[in-house]
Structures are given as structure tokens and as C-alpha cells.
Write a protein that holds these residues in place. Structure first.
Motif, PDB file in Angstrom:
ATOM      1  N   TRP A 130       0.915  -1.217  -0.067  1.00 15.83           N
ATOM      2  CA  TRP A 130      -0.065  -0.028   0.079  1.00 15.83           C
ATOM      3  C   TRP A 130       0.811   1.244   0.044  1.00 15.83           C
ATOM      4  O   TRP A 130       1.849   1.442   0.877  1.00 15.83           O
ATOM      5  N   LEU A 131       0.626   2.015  -1.060  1.00 15.71           N
ATOM      6  CA  LEU A 131       1.482   3.544  -1.067  1.00 15.71           C
ATOM      7  C   LEU A 131       0.599   4.487  -0.936  1.00 15.71           C
ATOM      8  O   LEU A 131      -0.280   4.603  -1.532  1.00 15.71           O
ATOM      9  N   SER A 132       0.626   5.303   0.139  1.00 15.98           N
ATOM     10  CA  SER A 132      -0.116   6.565   0.586  1.00 15.98           C
ATOM     11  C   SER A 132       0.339   7.700  -0.101  1.00 15.98           C
ATOM     12  O   SER A 132       1.468   7.685  -0.598  1.00 15.98           O
ATOM     13  N   ASN A 133      -0.488   8.396  -0.586  1.00 17.50           N
ATOM     14  CA  ASN A 133      -0.446   9.921  -1.138  1.00 17.50           C
ATOM     15  C   ASN A 133      -0.151  10.880  -0.063  1.00 17.50           C
ATOM     16  O   ASN A 133      -0.994  11.197   0.680  1.00 17.50           O
ATOM     17  N   LEU A 134       1.129  11.264  -0.021  1.00 19.47           N
ATOM     18  CA  LEU A 134       1.844  12.370   1.050  1.00 19.47           C
ATOM     19  C   LEU A 134       1.935  13.630   0.326  1.00 19.47           C
ATOM     20  O   LEU A 134       2.485  14.194  -0.393  1.00 19.47           O
ATOM     21  N   GLY A 135       0.877  14.311   0.710  1.00 19.29           N
ATOM     22  CA  GLY A 135       0.724  15.855   0.339  1.00 19.29           C
ATOM     23  C   GLY A 135       0.911  16.536   1.620  1.00 19.29           C
ATOM     24  O   GLY A 135       2.312  16.666   1.824  1.00 19.29           O
ATOM     25  N   VAL A 136       0.127  17.304   2.085  1.00 14.78           N
ATOM     26  CA  VAL A 136       0.502  18.287   3.219  1.00 14.78           C
ATOM     27  C   VAL A 136       0.774  17.213   4.474  1.00 14.78           C
ATOM     28  O   VAL A 136       1.544  17.760   5.263  1.00 14.78           O
ATOM     29  N   GLU A 137      -0.081  16.349   4.520  1.00  6.81           N
ATOM     30  CA  GLU A 137       0.450  15.564   5.555  1.00  6.81           C
ATOM     31  C   GLU A 137       1.569  14.473   5.176  1.00  6.81           C
ATOM     32  O   GLU A 137       1.422  13.991   4.155  1.00  6.81           O
ATOM     33  N   ARG A 138       2.611  14.832   6.104  1.00  8.17           N
ATOM     34  CA  ARG A 138       3.879  13.777   5.398  1.00  8.17           C
ATOM     35  C   ARG A 138       3.933  12.204   6.087  1.00  8.17           C
ATOM     36  O   ARG A 138       4.755  11.649   5.802  1.00  8.17           O
TER      37      ARG A 138
END
Length: 301
Positions: free
Chosen positions: A65-73
Motif C-alpha cells: 500500500w502506497l499512501s499519497n503524502l501531500g500536506v500530511e507527511r
């Protein structure tokens, strides 16, 4: 794998985490995503996910599972899961005829089962509860969890793979062999996939750059990447970008014309062509069908 004094492994972790890699195991896995959107790499498919996803993964099916890291790192509580060896379930079925329905459930897990609606909520609760229990109570939670999967109505479950995953290629491709410095090549490929996911929009994302990140020559990396994933580097990168586009189309409100740049494409016509090739739909069709809730397994890339 489960501890020696238990037939069931229960664990949780956040993202990023060193344990997150492209991997497979003999144990059947039940998995809950607590936080954040991203892309699930499963067998030969790539599926957008969001918080609340509950899946059952059959033996030897590679996943990540690969999370999309935007504002939250980071997502410190992203995953909770349990694993159980299929032989344990087979012994349970043999000893308790009432458990025979588990056999068909195991067979269905070869295509990976994803739950939605109330069934996903209930299954997630049993997974969480396992962390509070041990021994017989944890076993009871597992039985309740499997019962939830067995009794899920047809409109609240779907397979994530279009066919049973051919696990023979996992056993025959040398996965897990050691390199000269003792590091498992599967781990290197897992690191490479993580790097790719974090740099999808970089103009410099190419085979040579990623190979350098793993400490392998481009030729060795290319060969090993295809052996482990079953796909070429360029094909895998393209599918990652399209999987990200699928999530943005369904979950976001940005104009379709703005999405290619967010996925590493600088040419709209090239993006449209690749998207149609991978999904069988235009971006506008994909957004309309999936937002209408009639897509079934159309989220697979």
C-alpha cells in the motif's frame, strides 16, 4: 508470520514504515486501512484506496500500500492487519464441519476480496478488537471476522483481481534471493517502488535514477524489477501514474485538464491515450461511472 505460541499474528503500523515493501507470504491476510488515500499494489493490479478499506488477501499474492503524502507527511496509524496460515484454517475445517464455508472464502481470496459499506465497517471493528485480545478471544474475533466475509451481501464485496493470481511465478522467479552484499533483492525492489511512488511527478524519474537509488546497475535492476513485479519498469511507472489519476478523478474536484500534471504527464493527449489504454475509459467517463457508484471493479489498473 504468527508467533510460535499463536496461530494468529495481529499487528499495526503507520506510513512510512520500513516494513512496508513489495512482498508476499504464505499466510492469508486480513487488512484494514485506517488513514489516508493512496494506491494498493496487489498481484497484477493497482487499485486506489481510501480510509476504511478492508481486504482479504490469499496466500503468496504480492502486495503493498502506497499512501499519497501531500500536506500530511505521514499517517501514524494507517494499517492494522492479521495473518493466519491456510493450514490452520484447513485443520479447523477438517475438525469442525460447520466451518466448511471457510473453504469457499479461501478460494475467493485468490482474487483478493475487498469489502464496502456496513460489511467493511463490521470487519474493521473485529480487526481492531483483535489488538485488545489474545488466546481464545482473539480466535473468536477471527471466526467473527471470517463470518463477516462469508455473509457479506453481493453488493458489498468485489474481487480486486480479474483472475486468480498465478503464484507459481512467485515461487519460481527467485524472489527473495540474496545479493552479493546479503540484502534481499525483493527488498531493493520494494524500496524502488516506494521511491517511484514518492517521485511520480518528477521529470527525472527514470530507470537509471531509480536503479542508482537501489545500488544496482540499470541492467541488473531492470531484469530484477521485471522478475519480481512481472512488469517492466516503464510499464509499472505508467500504471502507478494512471492509478493516481484514477483516485484524483474520483475523490477530487479538479478539472480533468489539471490532473495530468499532478500525475507526471506534461502532454494532455498522451495522458488521455494512456488512460484509455489502461482503464478502457476516457478520464471523463471514468469520473462519471465511478462517482455514480456503478463501477464494480473498474478501479483496477
Amino acid at each position: 508470520m504468527p508467533a510460535l505460541n499463536s496461530a494468529i499474528l495481529w499487528d499495526q503500523h503507520g506510513y512510512p514504515d520500513p516494513r512496508i515493501r513489495w512482498h508476499h507470504h504464505r499466510e492469508i491476510e486480513f487488512h484494514l486501512i485506517r488513514e489516508g488515500p493512496g494506491t494498493m499494489l496487489i498481484g497484477d493490479a493497482m487499485v486506489p484506496f481510501s480510509a476504511g478499506q478492508v481486504t482479504m488477501i490469499g496466500p503468496d499474492i504480492p502486495h503493498m500500500w502506497l499512501s499519497n503524502l501531500g500536506v500530511e507527511r505521514s499517517f501514524p496509524r494507517r494499517d492494522v492487519f492479521c495473518q493466519v496460515h491456510p493450514q490452520m484454517l484447513e485443520r479447523l475445517i477438517s475438525a469442525v464441519p460447520d466451518a466448511v464455508e471457510i473453504s469457499s472464502l479461501i478460494a475467493r481470496s485468490a482474487r483478493v476480496i475487498s469489502l464496502s459499506g456496513r460489511s467493511a465497517t463490521v470487519a474493521g471493528q473485529y480487526l481492531e478488537r483483535m489488538g485488545e485480545h489474545s488466546g481464545l478471544r482473539r480466535l473468536a474475533d477471527l471466526v467473527e471476522l471470517m463470518t463477516t466475509f462469508v455473509e457479506t451481501p453481493s453488493d458489498e464485496w468485489k474481487p480486486l483481481l480479474l483472475h486468480d493470481y498465478d503464484t507459481s511465478r512467485i515461487r519460481n522467479n527467485g524472489a527473495g534471493e540474496q545479493s552479493d552484499d546479503g540484502m534481499a533483492n525483493d527488498d531493493r525492489i520494494g524500496d524502488a517502488i516506494s521511491y517511484m511512488a514518492l517521485h511520480l511527478t518528477d521529470g527525472m524519474l527514470n530507470l537509471d535514477t531509480v536503479a542508482e537509488q537501489t545500488g544496482m546497475s540499470p541492467t541488473s535492476f531492470s531484469r530484477r524489477f521485471r522478475n519480481v513485479t512481472g512488469r517492466t519498469f516503464s510499464d509499472f511507472a505508467r500504471r502507478l501514474r494512471i492509478a493516481l489519476a484514477c483516485r484524483l478523478l474520483v475523490a477530487g474536484d479538479d478539472p480533468i485538464a489539471a490532473i495530468p500534471m499532478q500525475c507526471g504527464y506534461t502532454n494532455l493527449s498522451n495522458f488521455n491515450r494512456r488512460f484509455l489504454q489502461e482503464t478502457g475509459m476516457t478520464p471523463s467517463e471514468y469520473r462519471r461511472v465511478n462517482r455514480a457508484g456503478t463501477a464494480g471493479a473498474a478501479g483496477n489498473v
